[in-house]
Design a protein around this motif. Structure first.
Motif, PDB file in Angstrom:
ATOM      1  N   ASN A  19     -91.415  -7.088 -53.982  1.00 18.97           N
ATOM      2  CA  ASN A  19     -90.317  -6.560 -54.498  1.00 18.97           C
ATOM      3  C   ASN A  19     -89.955  -5.077 -53.607  1.00 18.97           C
ATOM      4  O   ASN A  19     -89.215  -4.980 -53.233  1.00 18.97           O
ATOM      5  CB  ASN A  19     -90.349  -6.129 -55.902  1.00 18.97           C
ATOM      6  N   GLU A  20     -91.217  -4.418 -53.208  1.00 19.75           N
ATOM      7  CA  GLU A  20     -91.243  -3.562 -52.438  1.00 19.75           C
ATOM      8  C   GLU A  20     -91.000  -3.558 -51.212  1.00 19.75           C
ATOM      9  O   GLU A  20     -90.120  -2.756 -50.449  1.00 19.75           O
ATOM     10  CB  GLU A  20     -92.570  -2.568 -52.594  1.00 19.75           C
ATOM     11  N   LYS A  22     -89.070  -6.040 -50.095  1.00 20.84           N
ATOM     12  CA  LYS A  22     -87.567  -6.283 -49.985  1.00 20.84           C
ATOM     13  C   LYS A  22     -86.816  -4.995 -50.081  1.00 20.84           C
ATOM     14  O   LYS A  22     -85.632  -5.055 -49.732  1.00 20.84           O
ATOM     15  CB  LYS A  22     -87.256  -7.163 -51.316  1.00 20.84           C
ATOM     16  N   LYS A  23     -87.274  -3.835 -50.896  1.00 21.06           N
ATOM     17  CA  LYS A  23     -86.763  -2.728 -50.974  1.00 21.06           C
ATOM     18  C   LYS A  23     -86.655  -2.117 -49.739  1.00 21.06           C
ATOM     19  O   LYS A  23     -86.295  -0.839 -49.362  1.00 21.06           O
ATOM     20  CB  LYS A  23     -87.216  -1.896 -52.203  1.00 21.06           C
ATOM     21  N   GLY A  24     -87.604  -2.414 -48.523  1.00 22.22           N
ATOM     22  CA  GLY A  24     -87.793  -1.544 -47.365  1.00 22.22           C
ATOM     23  C   GLY A  24     -89.155  -1.144 -47.094  1.00 22.22           C
ATOM     24  O   GLY A  24     -89.191  -0.625 -45.975  1.00 22.22           O
ATOM     25  N   ALA A  25     -90.171  -1.353 -47.783  1.00 27.49           N
ATOM     26  CA  ALA A  25     -91.540  -0.808 -47.345  1.00 27.49           C
ATOM     27  C   ALA A  25     -91.890  -1.925 -46.392  1.00 27.49           C
ATOM     28  O   ALA A  25     -91.572  -2.995 -45.993  1.00 27.49           O
ATOM     29  CB  ALA A  25     -92.202  -1.097 -48.561  1.00 27.49           C
ATOM     30  N   VAL A  26     -92.653  -1.188 -45.196  1.00 28.66           N
ATOM     31  CA  VAL A  26     -92.811  -1.843 -44.017  1.00 28.66           C
ATOM     32  C   VAL A  26     -94.451  -1.935 -43.797  1.00 28.66           C
ATOM     33  O   VAL A  26     -94.590  -2.673 -42.663  1.00 28.66           O
ATOM     34  CB  VAL A  26     -92.070  -1.147 -42.622  1.00 28.66           C
ATOM     35  N   ASP A  27     -95.059  -1.308 -44.600  1.00 29.05           N
ATOM     36  CA  ASP A  27     -96.649  -1.211 -44.148  1.00 29.05           C
ATOM     37  C   ASP A  27     -97.364  -1.021 -45.480  1.00 29.05           C
ATOM     38  O   ASP A  27     -96.849  -0.782 -46.414  1.00 29.05           O
ATOM     39  CB  ASP A  27     -96.979  -0.267 -42.891  1.00 29.05           C
ATOM     40  N   TYR A  33     -98.071   3.659 -51.865  1.00 29.70           N
ATOM     41  CA  TYR A  33     -97.311   4.744 -52.158  1.00 29.70           C
ATOM     42  C   TYR A  33     -96.473   4.340 -53.454  1.00 29.70           C
ATOM     43  O   TYR A  33     -96.421   5.123 -54.467  1.00 29.70           O
ATOM     44  CB  TYR A  33     -96.301   5.485 -51.123  1.00 29.70           C
ATOM     45  N   ALA A  34     -95.874   3.232 -53.255  1.00 25.73           N
ATOM     46  CA  ALA A  34     -94.911   2.581 -54.209  1.00 25.73           C
ATOM     47  C   ALA A  34     -95.631   1.984 -55.357  1.00 25.73           C
ATOM     48  O   ALA A  34     -95.253   2.009 -56.507  1.00 25.73           O
ATOM     49  CB  ALA A  34     -94.037   1.606 -53.702  1.00 25.73           C
ATOM     50  N   THR A  35     -96.930   1.418 -55.168  1.00 23.50           N
ATOM     51  CA  THR A  35     -97.393   0.589 -56.243  1.00 23.50           C
ATOM     52  C   THR A  35     -98.689   0.808 -56.651  1.00 23.50           C
ATOM     53  O   THR A  35     -99.449   0.399 -57.523  1.00 23.50           O
ATOM     54  CB  THR A  35     -97.675  -0.816 -55.772  1.00 23.50           C
ATOM     55  N   ARG A  36     -99.472   1.803 -55.739  1.00 27.35           N
ATOM     56  CA  ARG A  36    -100.927   2.352 -56.053  1.00 27.35           C
ATOM     57  C   ARG A  36    -101.812   1.161 -55.464  1.00 27.35           C
ATOM     58  O   ARG A  36    -103.249   1.270 -55.637  1.00 27.35           O
ATOM     59  CB  ARG A  36    -101.110   2.747 -57.211  1.00 27.35           C
ATOM     60  N   ASN A  62     -85.235 -15.422 -40.670  1.00 27.87           N
ATOM     61  CA  ASN A  62     -83.809 -15.275 -41.443  1.00 27.87           C
ATOM     62  C   ASN A  62     -83.432 -13.641 -40.927  1.00 27.87           C
ATOM     63  O   ASN A  62     -83.316 -12.953 -41.887  1.00 27.87           O
ATOM     64  CB  ASN A  62     -83.928 -15.274 -42.808  1.00 27.87           C
ATOM     65  N   PRO A  63     -82.794 -13.312 -39.846  1.00 31.92           N
ATOM     66  CA  PRO A  63     -82.249 -11.916 -39.627  1.00 31.92           C
ATOM     67  C   PRO A  63     -81.132 -11.535 -40.362  1.00 31.92           C
ATOM     68  O   PRO A  63     -80.756 -10.319 -40.340  1.00 31.92           O
ATOM     69  CB  PRO A  63     -81.884 -12.021 -38.075  1.00 31.92           C
ATOM     70  N   GLN A  64     -80.462 -12.573 -40.986  1.00 30.50           N
ATOM     71  CA  GLN A  64     -79.300 -12.192 -41.910  1.00 30.50           C
ATOM     72  C   GLN A  64     -79.745 -11.531 -43.060  1.00 30.50           C
ATOM     73  O   GLN A  64     -78.889 -11.201 -44.096  1.00 30.50           O
ATOM     74  CB  GLN A  64     -78.351 -13.362 -41.947  1.00 30.50           C
ATOM     75  N   GLY A  65     -80.905 -11.699 -43.396  1.00 31.87           N
ATOM     76  CA  GLY A  65     -81.541 -11.215 -44.844  1.00 31.87           C
ATOM     77  C   GLY A  65     -81.013  -9.798 -45.263  1.00 31.87           C
ATOM     78  O   GLY A  65     -80.970  -8.897 -44.613  1.00 31.87           O
ATOM     79  N   LYS A  66     -80.589  -9.438 -46.438  1.00 31.99           N
ATOM     80  CA  LYS A  66     -80.387  -8.113 -46.918  1.00 31.99           C
ATOM     81  C   LYS A  66     -81.469  -7.622 -47.713  1.00 31.99           C
ATOM     82  O   LYS A  66     -82.393  -8.120 -48.326  1.00 31.99           O
ATOM     83  CB  LYS A  66     -79.189  -8.374 -47.672  1.00 31.99           C
ATOM     84  N   LEU A  67     -81.510  -6.278 -47.727  1.00 31.19           N
ATOM     85  CA  LEU A  67     -82.472  -5.340 -48.659  1.00 31.19           C
ATOM     86  C   LEU A  67     -82.091  -5.633 -50.025  1.00 31.19           C
ATOM     87  O   LEU A  67     -80.835  -5.653 -50.523  1.00 31.19           O
ATOM     88  CB  LEU A  67     -82.369  -3.909 -48.119  1.00 31.19           C
ATOM     89  N   ASP A  68     -82.944  -5.923 -50.689  1.00 32.35           N
ATOM     90  CA  ASP A  68     -82.567  -6.005 -52.355  1.00 32.35           C
ATOM     91  C   ASP A  68     -82.862  -4.528 -53.027  1.00 32.35           C
ATOM     92  O   ASP A  68     -84.105  -4.145 -53.081  1.00 32.35           O
ATOM     93  CB  ASP A  68     -83.435  -6.990 -53.124  1.00 32.35           C
ATOM     94  N   LEU A  69     -81.910  -3.869 -53.406  1.00 34.26           N
ATOM     95  CA  LEU A  69     -81.857  -2.661 -53.904  1.00 34.26           C
ATOM     96  C   LEU A  69     -81.797  -2.785 -55.287  1.00 34.26           C
ATOM     97  O   LEU A  69     -81.339  -3.384 -56.141  1.00 34.26           O
ATOM     98  CB  LEU A  69     -80.579  -1.709 -53.163  1.00 34.26           C
TER      99      LEU A  69
END
Length: 69
Positions: A19-20, A22-27, A33-36, A62-69
């Motif tokens: 989920n994180e 999909k929200k934009g976390a990259v590493d 930071y988001a989940t501990r 799937n480069p057309q994937g969207k961010l799930d906000l």
């Protein structure tokens, strides 16, 4: 995708990590930071890195994937 616990110390599931991502976390530091997850004993960091890598591979296919906000 499963709901298995990845970080036992902080009770963080694979789904929470995804989920994180999909929200934009990259590493791993974004996930920490988001989940501990991975901030206590660190044994799950390899698994977190694997989940991130798998997620990035799916996104690259799937480069057309969207961010799930």
């Amino acid at each position: 995708m499963s709901n298995r616990l990845v970080c036992l110390c902080n009770m963080v599931s694979e789904q929470e990590i995804i989920n994180e991502l999909k929200k934009g976390a990259v590493d791993a530091s974004d996930i920490q930071y988001a989940t501990r997850a991975g901030t206590s004993c660190g044994k799950c960091l390899m698994t977190i890195d694997q989940i991130i890598e798998e997620h990035q591979l799916v996104q690259a296919q799937n480069p057309q994937g969207k961010l799930d906000l």
